[in-house]
Scaffold this motif. Structure first.
Motif, short mmCIF file in Angstrom:
data_model
loop_
_atom_site.label_atom_id
_atom_site.label_comp_id
_atom_site.label_asym_id
_atom_site.label_seq_id
_atom_site.Cartn_x
_atom_site.Cartn_y
_atom_site.Cartn_z
N MET A 169 31.82 -1.19 17.28
CA MET A 169 30.57 -1.23 16.49
C MET A 169 29.99 0.18 16.41
N LEU A 170 29.55 0.54 15.21
CA LEU A 170 29.00 1.88 15.02
C LEU A 170 27.51 1.88 15.33
N SER A 171 27.07 3.01 15.80
CA SER A 171 25.62 3.18 16.01
C SER A 171 25.14 4.32 15.12
N ALA A 172 23.84 4.30 14.84
CA ALA A 172 23.26 5.35 13.99
C ALA A 172 23.43 6.71 14.63
N ASP A 173 23.28 6.78 15.96
CA ASP A 173 23.42 8.07 16.64
C ASP A 173 24.81 8.64 16.44
N PHE A 174 25.82 7.78 16.59
CA PHE A 174 27.19 8.26 16.43
C PHE A 174 27.45 8.69 14.98
N VAL A 175 26.95 7.91 14.05
CA VAL A 175 27.14 8.25 12.64
C VAL A 175 26.45 9.56 12.29
N ALA A 233 25.69 11.95 14.38
CA ALA A 233 26.42 13.04 15.04
C ALA A 233 27.67 13.40 14.26
N THR A 234 28.36 12.39 13.73
CA THR A 234 29.54 12.66 12.90
C THR A 234 29.15 13.42 11.63
N ALA A 235 28.04 13.02 11.04
CA ALA A 235 27.59 13.71 9.82
C ALA A 235 27.24 15.16 10.11
N VAL A 236 26.59 15.40 11.25
CA VAL A 236 26.25 16.78 11.63
C VAL A 236 27.53 17.60 11.85
N ALA A 237 28.50 16.98 12.55
CA ALA A 237 29.77 17.67 12.75
C ALA A 237 30.46 17.96 11.43
N TYR A 238 30.35 17.01 10.50
CA TYR A 238 30.97 17.21 9.18
C TYR A 238 30.28 18.36 8.43
N VAL A 239 28.96 18.42 8.53
CA VAL A 239 28.25 19.54 7.91
C VAL A 239 28.67 20.86 8.56
N PHE A 255 34.66 6.41 7.84
CA PHE A 255 35.27 7.24 6.80
C PHE A 255 34.56 7.04 5.46
N ALA A 256 34.22 5.80 5.14
CA ALA A 256 33.49 5.51 3.89
C ALA A 256 32.12 6.16 3.92
N PHE A 257 31.46 6.14 5.08
CA PHE A 257 30.15 6.78 5.19
C PHE A 257 30.28 8.29 4.92
N ILE A 258 31.30 8.91 5.51
CA ILE A 258 31.50 10.35 5.29
C ILE A 258 31.80 10.62 3.81
N GLY A 259 32.55 9.72 3.17
CA GLY A 259 32.83 9.90 1.75
C GLY A 259 31.56 9.87 0.92
N GLY A 260 30.70 8.87 1.18
CA GLY A 260 29.42 8.80 0.46
C GLY A 260 28.52 9.96 0.80
N PHE A 261 28.55 10.37 2.07
CA PHE A 261 27.75 11.52 2.50
C PHE A 261 28.21 12.79 1.79
N THR A 294 20.16 7.55 3.06
CA THR A 294 19.35 6.74 3.99
C THR A 294 19.79 5.29 4.01
N SER A 295 20.12 4.74 2.84
CA SER A 295 20.58 3.35 2.79
C SER A 295 21.88 3.17 3.55
N SER A 296 22.78 4.17 3.42
CA SER A 296 24.07 4.05 4.11
C SER A 296 23.88 4.15 5.63
N ILE A 297 22.97 5.03 6.10
CA ILE A 297 22.72 5.12 7.54
C ILE A 297 22.08 3.83 8.06
N GLN A 298 21.14 3.30 7.30
CA GLN A 298 20.51 2.05 7.70
C GLN A 298 21.49 0.89 7.70
N ALA A 299 22.42 0.91 6.72
CA ALA A 299 23.42 -0.16 6.68
C ALA A 299 24.31 -0.11 7.90
N VAL A 300 24.64 1.09 8.36
CA VAL A 300 25.46 1.24 9.55
C VAL A 300 24.68 0.84 10.80
N ALA A 301 23.39 1.28 10.84
CA ALA A 301 22.59 1.00 12.02
C ALA A 301 22.31 -0.49 12.18
N GLY A 302 22.08 -1.18 11.04
CA GLY A 302 21.80 -2.60 11.11
C GLY A 302 20.46 -2.86 11.77
#
Length: 898
Positions: free
Chosen positions: A1-7, A9-15, A333-339, A141-149
């Motif tokens: 299960m993904l968490s917002a923090d992990f997502v 952090a991944t986005a920051v690493a991707y940036v 991976f889909a989140f990173i694609g949208g990001f 924001t919608s994609s992060i919220q969708a992941v966070a649930g």
């Protein structure tokens, strides 16, 4: 299960990865002029910045809501790039020659380097793009919220932070990254290779992510057919009949305008283009990229509608479907694609708009407020600060639009609001490229009017959900005037709101541009620039000359260059000019060409209008005003064009005179031939007529003639009459063949049978002369397209000539026939005296009988001429060739029917 923090952090690493790519890409581009960063592949991938989160997430949502309407967003750019030769090639060529930095700079430069028009276009672009940036913030924001649930684990450190706070954080992060790598240099025309490399990498990531999700959905859905079948069984069908309506056409037209006029698209397609030939690759590669991006949109949308709970946001299907299936890795991976889709758009759009703001709004103010004698080292720094401030301003506008419209439940309508705003530039851009008479006043009024209509009918209604006043305005109109309602202007009610807004804004825009240009006049500078733009390919790659006289000193010009370009670049520019002139830098005399070159260099940093104003200050004080010099230059240009037209007309007249002279020579030849023909006919007719008259007079004389003499004289008269009749028949026959008056129809004919028939007819003649007939190889029955009787006539004529003129003791006739390379070929040869070299060229002429035939009075010399005409009518040939026997040899050649 993904968490917002992990997502996150991944986005920051991707940036961070993008940061590294941009840094090393920029460094590599500066070290090596030729590298993969200058390749057409990177150029094409950077153009795919067009595919934002609207395309990644919104296209799926649009397909779930409106069926095939999402395709228009892909079809419009595809049409433009497939037809790159007509518009994009011209845009790129002009941009390279004029060092254009933005769409505002393009329109400003074309319409007399007008600062006011550039300011207007810049303001509209900044306001019009705000909804588009808000769309990206909403998608992220919608994609992060969708992941966070809704779980506490999923929300992590985001617990208690709403979408507004999240969007503010994303906007701040994007502003920081854009400032770090989008405003490192002040030269706007200098390509941002590092940023472009990062954008190209993001293009690959978002494509791979969407394809991965699509393949996964098709796999778990049982294939394309099963997904569509299940959707149909649950009532989700594609309503094709109602899809291709006025809204479909409207979105198609808006996407065509957007791919040309969107600031970020203009930046990557035109400004960042380093080689015009890269468009050839982009012309097919970019449409292919778009096709790959769209291929799984419908399956994802239909599978999401049939499997996700009711009320699920279809815009997020590309993310929530993998999560629902427990595929956390694919969801990440889909989140990173949208990001990636969102960040690439925000970065490039902010860079492009910040250049427009600094060049066309900040720089003119600086020029107006800063005395020309002041040390200007700070101008470059000021421009960088202005661009950074502009980036913050642009992202702030996007954030505020998001704040007020965040309750909207769809992404696509927000993007179309921006498309409609940017489309207001499209009529002026086309007029700038192709219409010489388009004027500044008309273009300015047209864009302004279209923008006002857009604000009233498209931008304002987007606040309906947050403002009761706007909702009342939409319902009743201002002051209760119903025909001014934003979505029913002038009583045009019942249309789709997007179609309504696009129709009125673009119709009024185009009408004012056309009528205004016809009613207003251009300034001298407008006319000059119009010729430069419209005739860009006639002028080749020659940069337009600066028309200002070089009255300024080199020190004055160096001071201006140093203010904008910096000390190092200014020194390099002047040292290069001095070296080319063969003088020391201190002795450089600025020529008009050098001033023009300096103006283009300045335009690459501060825009054409600001560069023109800045140099005009320095070159002021000349005896002849700039306007007068430009007028003289324009008149000179007109004289040159008029001279070219005169030269072209003179060449046409010379060609016509030569044709007339050739026709007269041909008429003289024909007249001579006619005289010769009449002379020959008279001679041929007179001979039998003389005999007839002489013998008739003898018979009329009642002298003593015995019965035998009387009979012999009457026979002679009869034979001469027959000869005369035959001569006239042949002349009429030949004349009819040459004029094409005789009815002629070619039909399939056995040529070998015609040859056999001719030999049979001539058998008695051959026996009478004692002529031996030899046969070589013979063809089988061969069908040709012709007339059997006429072909037999040709063979009889050739054989009878061979008998008639053969004076050998043992006369021989040799006949061969064969088929060669698709042709039926007959050769008839004899061992007679043959035809001399001097007579071979005339043997097919009328009344030509040759030396050995001149004494023979039985022929008129028309047989071969008639035979050749007959064979020609059968699309064949009759020639005199070298044969196997000492005498003449004639060859008949006809095409074989297959």
């Amino acid at each position: 299960m993904l968490s917002a923090d992990f997502v996150i952090a991944t986005a920051v690493a991707y940036v961070g990865l993008l940061f590294v790519l941009a840094f090393f890409g920029d460094r590599r581009a500066r070290e090596r002029k030729k590298s993969f960063l200058h390749s057409p592949a990177v150029y094409t991938l950077s153009i795919s910045v067009y595919c934002t989160s609207w395309t990644f997430y919104g296209a799926v949502g649009n397909a779930a809501r409106s069926g095939l309407e999402f395709l228009t967003i892909y079809l419009g750019p595809t049409i433009v790039f497939v037809g790159w030769y007509f518009v994009l090639r011209r845009l790129v060529r002009i941009s390279h020659l004029q060092r254009i930095t933005s769409v505002a700079d393009l329109l400003s430069s074309r319409f007399g380097k007008s600062s006011r028009l550039a300011v207007l276009v810049t303001c509209i672009a900044v306001i019009g793009i705000a909804p588009y940036i808000a769309l990206q913030l909403k998608a992220v924001t919608s994609s992060i919220q969708a992941v966070a649930g809704a779980s506490e684990f999923g929300q992590g450190s985001l617990a208690g932070i709403d979408d507004v706070g999240l969007a503010l954080g994303v906007a701040a992060a994007m502003a920081l990254f854009t400032i770090l790598f989008g405003t490192r240099h002040v030269d706007a025309k200098e390509q941002h290779h590092g940023v472009v490399a990062a954008i190209a990498f993001e293009a690959v990531v978002k494509l791979a992510a969407l394809l991965a999700v699509g393949i996964f959905v098709v796999f778990i859905g049982g294939g394309f057919e099963a997904i569509f079948r299940n959707a149909a069984e649950q009532g989700f069908t594609l309503d094709a009949e109602n899809t291709f309506d006025d809204r479909w056409l409207t979105t198609l037209g808006l996407s065509i305008a957007a791919i040309v006029c969107l600031p970020r698209q203009f930046q990557v397609t035109v400004v960042e283009n380093s080689d015009e030939n890269h468009l050839r690759v982009a012309g097919w590669a970019f449409p292919a990229y778009m096709m790959l991006m769209s291929i799984f949109i419908l399956p994802i949308a239909l599978y999401g509608l049939t499997t996700m709970p009711a009320g699920a946001n279809p815009d997020m299907f590309a993310l929530t479907l993998p999560m629902a299936a427990g595929q956390s890795g694919l969801a990440l991976f889909a989140f990173i694609g949208g990001f990636s889709s969102a960040t690439s758009m925000i970065i490039l759009e902010s860079i492009a708009l910040s250049i427009m703001v600094s060049n066309h709004i900040v720089m003119p103010i600086v020029l107006r407020l800063t005395p020309s004698g002041r040390d200007g080292q700070g101008v470059s720094h000021l421009l960088l600060v202005a661009r950074r401030f502009s980036i913050v301003l642009i992202l702030s506008l996007g954030f505020f639009y998001f704040f007020f419209t965040r309750d909207s439940d769809a992404l696509a309508p927000i993007g179309l609001i921006s498309f409609t705003a940017i489309a207001q530039f499209f009529p002026a851009v086309l007029a700038a490229l192709f219409w010489r008479d388009a004027s500044l006043k008309a273009a300015t009024a047209a864009i302004a009017a279209g923008f006002v209509i857009w604000v009233w009918s498209s931008f304002l209604p987007s606040f309906e959900s947050v403002s009761p006043q706007v909702a009342e305005l939409l319902r009743d109109g201002p002051w209760g005037i119903s025909w001014l309602r934003p979505e029913a202007l002038f009583g045009l009610d019942g249309f789709d709101p997007l179609t309504h807004a696009a129709f009125w804004s673009l119709s009024l825009n185009t009408f004012i541009l056309v009528v205004g240009s016809l009613l207003t006049s251009q300034s001298t500078l407008e006319r000059i620039q119009a010729n430069v733009f419209v005739d860009v390919f006639r002028r080749g790659n020659i940069a337009p000359r600066n028309f200002m006289r070089g009255a300024a000193t080199a020190n004055d010009l160096y001071f201006v260059a140093e203010r904008v370009l910096g000390e190092r670049r200014a020194a390099a520019l002047f040292e290069t000019a001095a070296r080319e002139s063969g003088v020391e830098p201190a002795m450089l005399e600025p020529s008009p060409e050098f001033i023009g070159r300096l103006e283009r260099e300045l335009a690459g940093s501060i825009g054409a209008a600001s560069a023109h104003v800045m140099l005009s200050k320095v070159v002021s004080g000349v005896e002849v005003s700039l306007e007068e010099v430009m007028q003289m230059a324009d008149e000179t240009q007109q004289v040159i064009e008029y001279s070219q037209q005169l030269e072209k007309t003179s060449a046409e007249l010379r060609s016509t005179a030569q044709q007339l002279e050739d026709a007269n020579a041909q008429l003289r030849v024909l007249d001579t031939q006619k005289d010769d023909f009449l002379s020959q006919v008279s001679h041929e007719v007179r001979t039998p007529m003389t005999s007839i008259r002489s013998f008739s007079e003898i018979l009329l004389d009642k002298g003593e003639l015995d019965e035998e003499q009387r009979h012999r004289f009457v026979s002679t008269i009869h034979q001469e009459s027959l000869r005369l009749t035959r001569l006239l028949d042949e002349i009429l026959d030949l004349s009819a063949l040459e004029r094409g008056e005789r009815t002629w129809e070619n039909v399939p004919t056995d040529a070998e049978a015609a040859l056999e028939r001719a030999l049979s007819v001539c058998d008695a003649l051959l026996r009478q002369r004692g002529m031996r007939v030899e046969f070589g190889s013979r063809a089988r029955a061969t069908m040709v397209d012709g007339d059997g009787d006429r072909l037999c006539q040709v063979f009889i004529n050739i054989i009878s000539n061979a008998v008639k003129y053969n004076d050998a003791e043992s006369p021989i006739l040799r006949v061969t026939s064969s088929t060669r390379a698709g042709f039926y070929v007959v050769e008839i040869a004899d061992n007679g005296p043959g035809i001399g070299k001097a007579e071979r060229g005339l043997i097919f002429e009328k009344f030509s009988r040759g030396q050995h035939g001149s004494a023979d009075q039985s022929g008129a010399g028309l047989g071969l001429a008639i035979s050749r005409q007959i064979v020609a009518r059968m699309n064949g040939s009759l020639d005199l060739v070298a044969g196997p026997l000492p005498g003449a040899c004639f060859r008949v050649r006809l095409a074989v029917l297959r």
